[in-house]
Scaffold this motif. Structure first.
Motif, PDB file in Angstrom:
ATOM      1  N   UNK A 119      31.416  50.684 -36.211  1.00 31.78           N
ATOM      2  CA  UNK A 119      31.229  49.536 -35.319  1.00 31.78           C
ATOM      3  C   UNK A 119      32.502  49.273 -34.512  1.00 31.78           C
ATOM      4  N   UNK A 120      33.647  49.336 -35.159  1.00 31.89           N
ATOM      5  CA  UNK A 120      34.925  49.141 -34.444  1.00 31.89           C
ATOM      6  C   UNK A 120      35.071  50.139 -33.305  1.00 31.89           C
ATOM      7  N   UNK A 121      34.662  51.383 -33.558  1.00 30.07           N
ATOM      8  CA  UNK A 121      34.859  52.454 -32.569  1.00 30.07           C
ATOM      9  C   UNK A 121      33.816  52.443 -31.461  1.00 30.07           C
ATOM     10  N   UNK A 122      32.831  51.556 -31.549  1.00 31.28           N
ATOM     11  CA  UNK A 122      31.702  51.600 -30.619  1.00 31.28           C
ATOM     12  C   UNK A 122      31.985  50.963 -29.268  1.00 31.28           C
ATOM     13  N   UNK A 123      32.990  50.092 -29.209  1.00 31.79           N
ATOM     14  CA  UNK A 123      33.241  49.347 -27.986  1.00 31.79           C
ATOM     15  C   UNK A 123      32.415  48.071 -27.884  1.00 31.79           C
ATOM     16  N   UNK A 124      31.546  47.837 -28.862  1.00 29.16           N
ATOM     17  CA  UNK A 124      30.730  46.620 -28.900  1.00 29.16           C
ATOM     18  C   UNK A 124      31.523  45.522 -29.618  1.00 29.16           C
ATOM     19  N   UNK A 125      31.364  44.286 -29.173  1.00 29.26           N
ATOM     20  CA  UNK A 125      31.998  43.169 -29.871  1.00 29.26           C
ATOM     21  C   UNK A 125      31.494  43.076 -31.298  1.00 29.26           C
ATOM     22  N   UNK A 126      32.379  42.718 -32.232  1.00 30.45           N
ATOM     23  CA  UNK A 126      31.966  42.717 -33.635  1.00 30.45           C
ATOM     24  C   UNK A 126      32.584  41.562 -34.407  1.00 30.45           C
TER      25      UNK A 126
END
Length: 295
Positions: A119-126
């Motif tokens: 999730x961190x590497x996805x570029x999506x806010x988390x």
């Protein structure tokens, strides 16, 4: 549109209740069970994170609450993230475990850590929610309490600031619907460090019963879970996660529930009072077994 995965589970069902009715018509819930029933205002989608096409599941979704479990945590997180990237999802809130941030090396913690990394590497806010043990796990003792008022559970020396799943849900809703939570990690606990014996004592006070705690062999708990249909490898992994109650960090309460929700985390006693009816009395169990006939 907000998507909830793991929608029939302990936390997922609480999140749905907390989002409704305010998000009615803006809430999609994912389940593998075609027969699952959800409250009005929630749109049910039947799919499997492991092998279904997730494109229609995420169509129009801007925020996801991700609940994955078992030995497929990392694989399911990765599939969900890939589909979320294609769909233009803006925010993922992941239910993880507290041990991720404390060098936990058991299988379930390791899988959650890998899911967080995806999730961190996805570029999506988390946002990552890392709770300690759930107060609701005490419901697994209901049958033992009704049978002979003795609770058998492992790791007597363990202490955890167990948390109410409804408090986890309240934090999740804030992260899903409010700004200011991107790239934040919340360690969610209740207010008090409790051993299994402490929880049994408090339950006894609430239920007005003389309950007793006996330490159980972890291997016996594995066998019990396997007898209920859980694969042995997964049962072993669950026990290793429970073993983390022996680590000092699990007994340390945080203020994260209050910081996000503006109210204190619920105590175990208050949780038990709210769920008192889910602990049947011996008479109720006997009546159910005899079809309600008097003895």
């Amino acid at each position: 549109m907000i998507l909830i995965t793991g929608a029939t589970g302990t936390v997922g069902s609480e999140v749905i209740k907390a989002l409704l009715p305010a998000q009615a018509g803006n809430l999609r819930v994912l389940t593998r069970d075609p027969g699952a029933v959800f409250p009005d205002g929630a749109q049910k989608v039947v799919a499997d994170l492991g092998d279904s096409d997730l494109t229609p599941v995420l169509d129009g979704v801007h925020a996801v609450f991700s609940i994955t479990h078992g030995l497929n945590i990392a694989a399911h997180d990765r599939r969900l993230v890939a589909a979320a990237q294609r769909a233009g999802v803006e925010r993922i809130v992941k239910l993880s475990v507290r041990s991720v941030g404390h060098d936990g090396a058991d299988p379930i913690t390791t899988l959650h850590r890998a899911g967080e990394e995806a999730i961190r590497d996805s570029g999506i806010g988390w946002s990552f929610l890392r709770p300690t043990g759930f107060m609701s796990n005490a419901l697994n003792w209901a049958g033992m309490i009704a049978a002979d008022q003795v609770v058998y559970a492992p790791f007597a020396a363990g202490r955890a600031a167990v948390v109410d799943p409804a408090d986890i849900a309240a934090v999740a809703v804030a992260c899903l619907t409010q700004d200011g939570h991107d790239h934040r990690i919340y360690e969610l606990t209740g207010p008090d460090p409790l051993s299994p014996a402490d929880q049994v004592t408090l339950l006894g006070e609430v239920l007005s019963r003389d309950l007793r705690y006996v330490e159980a062999d972890p291997a016996g708990m594995v066998s019990q879970m396997v007898s209920y249909g859980m694969p042995e490898e997964e049962a072993q992994a669950v026990i290793e996660l429970f073993r983390s109650t022996l680590e000092p960090y699990n007994s340390e309460p945080t203020n994260d529930v209050a910081a996000v929700t503006g109210r204190p985390a619920r105590s175990f006693t208050d949780w038990a009072k709210a769920h008192r009816a889910e602990f049947p009395t011996p008479d109720a169990v006997q009546d159910a077994a005899t079809g309600g006939e008097s003895r």
